[in-house]
Design an enzyme around this catalytic site. Structure first.
Site, PDB file in Angstrom:
ATOM      1  N   HIS A 113      87.236  26.172 -41.474  1.00 53.40           N
ATOM      2  CA  HIS A 113      86.959  27.432 -40.781  1.00 53.40           C
ATOM      3  C   HIS A 113      85.469  27.492 -40.432  1.00 53.40           C
ATOM      4  CE1 HIS A 113      86.459  31.702 -40.006  1.00 53.40           C
ATOM      5  NE2 HIS A 113      87.758  31.709 -39.732  1.00 53.40           N
ATOM      6  N   GLU A 183      89.564  27.662 -32.539  1.00 57.33           N
ATOM      7  CA  GLU A 183      88.876  28.927 -32.789  1.00 57.33           C
ATOM      8  C   GLU A 183      87.445  28.843 -32.251  1.00 57.33           C
ATOM      9  OE1 GLU A 183      90.787  31.478 -35.995  1.00 57.33           O
ATOM     10  OE2 GLU A 183      89.251  30.292 -36.960  1.00 57.33           O
TER      11      GLU A 183
HETATM   12  C1  PEP Z   1      89.051  34.009 -37.901  1.00 55.25           C
HETATM   13  O1  PEP Z   1      88.021  34.253 -38.528  1.00 55.25           O
HETATM   14  O2  PEP Z   1      89.744  32.999 -38.162  1.00 55.25           O
HETATM   15  C2  PEP Z   1      89.469  34.922 -36.844  1.00 55.25           C
HETATM   16  C3  PEP Z   1      90.332  34.498 -35.968  1.00 55.25           C
HETATM   17  O3  PEP Z   1      88.884  36.158 -36.878  1.00 55.25           O
HETATM   18  P1  PEP Z   1      89.121  37.383 -35.862  1.00 55.25           P
HETATM   19  O4  PEP Z   1      90.592  37.447 -35.551  1.00 55.25           O
HETATM   20  O5  PEP Z   1      88.651  38.577 -36.620  1.00 55.25           O
HETATM   21  O6  PEP Z   1      88.310  37.078 -34.646  1.00 55.25           O
END
Ligand code: PEP
Length: 271
Positions: A113, A183
């Site tokens: 992450h 992400e």
């Molecule tokens: C995350 O931290 O994996 C994430 C997707 O956060 P958010 O949905 O709050 O942007």
């Protein structure tokens, strides 16, 4: 044609403060998950809550993994660890091993992450963690993503290196338990209109699968499940699930809001 079934994962990060609060949010999500016909729901709570929230337990090293990488039967909420130690066991005060998390009931582990990378996890450490998790019988949700989009497409190289460094370090036989979550760091924790458009996510998912194919070969690489995460809410989830050709979502903040997360599950299940 209807979708074969999405994976909707929630990352609770370091929330909530008490087991009581965690149980209340979880109960509501579990009710929604129970009526899902094809959507696999995964929650990554703080590690001390995994067992109490109903982690299935399991012997370390024995994979609870069945079926494809989106995994498991719909109906029950599956537990995920938010991180694992890069070490197998030993004198590492404060660390929690993949085998311990598996034994506490986790079936999945989020690895790499961006918040862990920002705290010091290098590509090499992330690869070691993925290896530990897979060898302990956990399915891995590997997070990749650039911190910013530059005009020269250097961000593609960042993502490529993140995918390569893990996939080339693991036992190829275990690659079927890998899911990759795209992400983009610039879209995490913002408002829903900060998320990339479904078309951009679609292009990135193709790029990630092609990159995975360079290491794993065409068949396994192009089949690798890809999730999207970053400022997903009940508003933008619909268009992303419908148009981005992904296998599911990794949701942060909104996964602690049972109504909003419940709506996302319900919508995913209806496609
Ligand atoms: C995350 O931290 O994996 C994430 C997707 O956060 P958010 O949905 O709050 O942007």
């Amino acid at each position: 044609m209807s979708h074969k079934g999405f994976l909707i994962a929630g990352n609770w990060k370091m929330h909530p403060d008490t087991l009581g609060e965690a149980k209340a949010v979880f109960a509501s999500i579990a009710r929604k998950a129970k009526s899902a016909r094809k959507t696999v729901v995964v929650i990554a709570p703080p590690a001390p809550f995994i067992r109490d929230l109903g982690g299935k337990g399991g012997k370390a090293g024995k994979s609870g993994a069945k079926g494809n990488a989106n995994g498991g039967r719909p109906g029950i909420v599956r537990m995920a660890a938010q991180d694992v130690s890069e070490h197998h066991s030993g004198a590492f005060t404060g660390s929690v091993s993949a085998r311990e998390l598996r034994s506490a009931g986790a079936e999945y582990a989020i690895i790499g992450h961006s918040e862990r990378r920002a705290a010091g996890d290098t590509g090499e450490i992330v690869a070691k963690k993925a290896k530990q998790a897979l060898e302990a019988g956990l399915r891995v949700i590997l997070c990749v993503g650039e911190t910013e989009r530059d005009g020269h497409a250097r961000y593609l190289q960042t993502v490529r290196e993140q995918v390569h460094s893990v996939l080339s370090a693991i036992d190829k036989k275990l690659a079927r338990w890998m899911t990759i979550a795209y992400e983009p760091v610039w879209a995490i924790g913002k408002s829903y209109d900060s998320a990339p458009k479904p078309q951009d996510i679609h292009e990135m998912s193709i790029y990630i699968r092609k990159t995975a194919a360079e290491v794993l070969g065409k068949k396994s690489g192009l089949d690798i499940p890809v999730l999207y995460g970053g400022s997903v809410d009940a508003e933008n989830a619909k268009a992303i699930l419908k148009d981005a050709s992904i296998d599911g979502l990794l949701v942060g903040r909104e996964s602690l809001d049972p109504k909003s997360f419940g709506n996302i599950i319900e919508y995913a299940d209806s496609i």
